[in-house]
Design an enzyme around this catalytic site. Structure first.
Site: not given
Length: 342
Positions: A63, A66, A155, A219
């Site tokens: 993404h 990010e 991410h 994450e």
């Protein structure tokens, strides 16, 4: 020091779409070989590459907005080039979607992290990238021992979270939840570990499903622009990734992650779909058993377990796409070197 492969740095050169990037290679004075395959894809080969060598993919930018993982990877690559970072593992560093990064957006046409299955997808810029990444993973893992394969896909979350950092272990047909992988999570001081309960179409799932890699989607905090990330929040992760690359045991103490299982996936089925909370709700917000938190058509969305929590809620997904994960905290254990739960 050997002449650098980069005009500025791995990250800066990747994002500079005004300059071409040619495949090239160099060997450092310590025998480590760097091969720049294409824009945003760098292979690092240790001087003593053998059948015992780990083969690790460290990917970022799936993404585009990010950016903290890109900065972490860029610093590691810089330290490899200068000789400061010891290299005993073969690594593939990826910054996946520079066009989206430059546009400060997750994607241009399609969510790249939903394109790694074998289904038919509409043509898009992201589909081209996904197909290229699949080929790169195949080439990287070909003719390597299964137990040597790792993939950490880094991410950042869109929203705030009750756990500032967390990792997701994809569900596959293979033993991809080893004690070594969980030890890595704990030494990284990642706060939570989610165990998926069904196949997905993510990049880490692809490596785990098709190449039996020990793989995670990680994450790390919230989305921010390059230069605005507080990388000090990820010191333990940075140290542990560097120890993995050097194939040494971390010296700092681990912090065991809270473990969750995905209890179910909420898929949007109707145009009339919404949650009862606003877009500021944190990941891992929990509900009481029976508490209604939204609706899909005329069907209420409610918690089916006490303290069932929601992760990645997105009221704006297309019909047929995942609108949220529901998770429950569990006690896990190891059987035959694999993390399991009842």
């Amino acid at each position: 020091m050997t002449n650098s492969l980069f005009r500025q740095s791995f990250l800066s050169d990747t994002l500079n779409m005004q300059q071409s990037v040619e495949a090239k290679a160099t060997t450092l004075s310590n025998g480590v070989r760097l091969q720049l395959h294409q824009r945003g894809v760098l292979e690092v080969i240790p001087a003593n590459n053998s059948a015992e060598t780990k083969n690790i993919i460290l990917s970022s930018g799936i993404h585009g907005d990010e950016t903290a993982p890109m900065e972490l990877i860029d610093k590691i690559v810089h330290d490899i080039e200068t000789g400061f970072q010891d290299v005993q593992a073969r690594c593939l560093f990826i910054i996946a979607h520079p066009e989206a990064t430059n546009a400060h957006t997750r994607f241009i046409e399609e969510n790249l992290n939903r394109l790694f299955d074998e289904k038919e997808h509409q043509p898009s810029k992201e589909l081209v990238i996904a197909d290229q990444l699949k080929l790169l993973v195949k080439a990287f893992f070909d003719n390597t021992p299964v137990e040597s394969r790792w993939h950490l896909d880094l991410h950042c979350a869109i929203r705030a979270s009750k756990h500032y950092s967390f990792a997701i272990s994809p569900k596959t047909r293979h033993p991809t939840r080893s004690k070594a992988l969980v030890d890595f999570v704990n030494h990284s001081h990642v706060e939570a570990l989610l165990l998926s309960n069904s196949p997905s179409s993510t990049f880490s799932w692809f490596s785990a499903e098709y190449y039996s890699a020990q793989a995670l989607t990680m994450e790390l905090g919230r989305v921010a622009r390059i230069g605005e990330n507080d990388l000090s929040r990820f010191t333990a992760l940075d140290l542990t990734m560097r120890d993995l690359i050097a194939e040494v045991t971390p010296e700092h103490l681990p912090k065991p992650a809270i473990t969750y299982r995905v209890s179910r996936t909420i898929v949007r089925l109707h145009q009339d779909f919404d949650f009862r909370f606003d877009d500021q709700v944190e990941n891992f917000t929990s509900f009481m058993h029976g508490e209604v938190f939204g609706h899909d058509g005329d069907k209420p969305l409610m918690a089916k377990n006490d303290n069932e929590a929601i992760v990645f809620p997105n009221r704006n997904v297309a019909i047929g796409q995942r609108a949220a994960l529901m998770v429950c905290e569990i006690k896990a254990r190891f059987e035959d070197d694999q993390l399991v739960y009842d």
